[in-house]
Design an enzyme around this catalytic site. Structure first.
Site, PDB file in Angstrom:
ATOM      1  N   LYS A   1       0.850  -1.194   0.000  1.00 44.49           N
ATOM      2  CA  LYS A   1       0.000   0.000   0.000  1.00 44.49           C
ATOM      3  C   LYS A   1       0.881   1.237   0.000  1.00 44.49           C
ATOM      4  O   LYS A   1       1.882   1.294   0.720  1.00 44.49           O
ATOM      5  CB  LYS A   1      -0.845  -0.014   1.282  1.00 44.49           C
ATOM      6  CG  LYS A   1      -2.081   0.852   1.225  1.00 44.49           C
ATOM      7  CD  LYS A   1      -3.183   0.147   0.460  1.00 44.49           C
ATOM      8  CE  LYS A   1      -4.567   0.738   0.684  1.00 44.49           C
ATOM      9  NZ  LYS A   1      -5.554   0.065  -0.188  1.00 44.49           N
TER      10      LYS A   1
ATOM     11  N   THR B   1      -4.487  -5.104   1.272  1.00 38.95           N
ATOM     12  CA  THR B   1      -3.707  -3.860   1.421  1.00 38.95           C
ATOM     13  C   THR B   1      -4.497  -2.853   2.252  1.00 38.95           C
ATOM     14  O   THR B   1      -3.914  -2.021   2.939  1.00 38.95           O
ATOM     15  CB  THR B   1      -3.311  -3.260   0.048  1.00 38.95           C
ATOM     16  OG1 THR B   1      -4.485  -2.827  -0.637  1.00 38.95           O
ATOM     17  CG2 THR B   1      -2.537  -4.257  -0.784  1.00 38.95           C
ATOM     18  N   ASP B   2      -5.817  -2.961   2.221  1.00 39.04           N
ATOM     19  CA  ASP B   2      -6.629  -2.084   3.067  1.00 39.04           C
ATOM     20  C   ASP B   2      -6.344  -2.356   4.549  1.00 39.04           C
ATOM     21  O   ASP B   2      -6.286  -1.429   5.365  1.00 39.04           O
ATOM     22  CB  ASP B   2      -8.115  -2.288   2.749  1.00 39.04           C
ATOM     23  CG  ASP B   2      -8.982  -1.263   3.454  1.00 39.04           C
ATOM     24  OD1 ASP B   2      -8.832  -0.070   3.150  1.00 39.04           O
ATOM     25  OD2 ASP B   2      -9.779  -1.652   4.328  1.00 39.04           O
TER      26      ASP B   2
END
Ligand SMILES: O=c1[nH]c(=O)c2[nH]c(=O)[nH]c2[nH]1
Length: 321
Positions: free
Chosen positions: A16, A76-77
């Protein structure tokens, strides 16, 4: 049958970027070593602002690429949430320390991650100045953003057999834009059928500079012992001072001199490296009769020149001999 050549390790990572973290009232960075080129002595860390990037690596992620198997994927969140949550847990005073702290937490939490690379750019919020009856003083509540140059840090932490190893680590300051209106020259270069550049003995030297540094002992970069920590603000002040003091024959020589001074002030560093751009203004009027030294310039046309160079303690030793 002949042995097959070993297959090269493939590129594989995911992560990210632009995880913006604003942590207020982090531990102040105090007790750093003073140097003659800088009055900088403390980061209040009332706002520790960072733009963080994280990449995860490991063979365990192969099936997510080849099979679409997401069973070992940390979304990735979730990485973003992990970083933001740990910003509240971090008890140190530097971005480098924060990256090391979060990297270790990631490896602890997810045992299939083989290595983690994290990097960050810091936003130096500066407190505004208030005029009071007893003089000017800084606000401890209102800050302004917008200083061009930004401290940076990057590190990679790998899972070893018994412990985690720092595979790489670097700190820096990026986007230092400096112009010196007189006292720089550039001459003596190759003259041949491709040369159109006139020699200059006094040019308005405009440079864009990124400076990076590496420690002999990685942990010195975390700021837990502030006397060993190298502040980007001090490195910037050294670069500015040398630019003022040295009448340089080229950007190449200028950055070498800056590198040597940084290593002289901070012997805990094993390398200082540079990326520089030449943005020297184009001269429009070389003389303004009514204005003494006055001239008129405009921005340079593309393309631009650049340099890359690293300086190590051996350079200092060689020059001492
Ligand atoms: O400092 C400089 N270094 C160069 O290598 C170069 N080349 C050039 O055209 N101008 C400059 N300036």
């Amino acid at each position: 049958m002949a042995n097959k050549p070993a297959t090269a390790k493939r590129t594989m990572y995911y992560g990210k970027g632009d995880v913006f973290v604003y942590r207020t009232y982090a531990k102040p960075l105090e007790g750093i070593k003073n140097i003659p080129e800088s009055s900088f002595s403390c980061r209040s860390n009332i706002i520790l602002g960072m733009d963080i990037q994280v990449s995860l690596k490991g063979e365990a992620f192969l099936s997510s690429f080849t099979e679409g198997d997401n069973s070992l994927i940390v979304a990735t969140d979730s990485m973003k949430n992990f970083i933001l949550y740990h910003a509240g847990e971090y008890e140190g005073a530097t971005m480098e320390g924060f990256l090391a702290f979060v990297s270790e937490k990631f490896l602890n939490k997810y045992s299939h991650i083989q290595a983690i690379e994290m990097s960050g750019r810091q936003f130096p919020f500066k407190e505004i100045t208030l005029e009071t009856e007893s003089g000017s003083e800084g606000s401890n509540k209102v800050f302004k953003e917008g200083i061009l140059e930004k401290p940076t840090a990057t590190m990679e932490l790998e899972r070893g057999d018994a412990e985690y190893n720092v595979a790489s680590q670097q700190s820096g300051i990026e986007e230092l834009h400096l112009v010196k209106v007189k006292g720089s020259s550039f001459h003596g270069y190759i003259k041949d059928e491709f040369t159109t550049l006139p020699e200059t003995y006094d040019r308005p030297l405009f440079i864009y500079l990124n400076i990076y540094w590496k420690y002999h002992v990685e942990g010195d970069g975390y700021g837990d012992d502030p006397t060993k920590y190298v502040c980007a603000e001090q490195v910037k002040d050294i670069a500015q001072t040398i630019f003022h003091q040295v009448d340089s024959p080229s950007i190449q020589k200028l950055i070498y001199e800056i590198g040597k001074r940084i290593l002289t002030r901070f012997p805990q560093l094993k390398e200082v490296s540079f990326e520089s751009n030449n943005r020297t203004w184009e001269t429009i009027l070389d003389e303004i009769p009514s204005s003494g030294e006055g001239k008129v310039f405009t921005d340079p046309r593309p393309p631009y020149g650049f340099q890359g160079f690293s300086v190590t303690p051996e350079d200092l030793e060689r020059e001492e001999d």
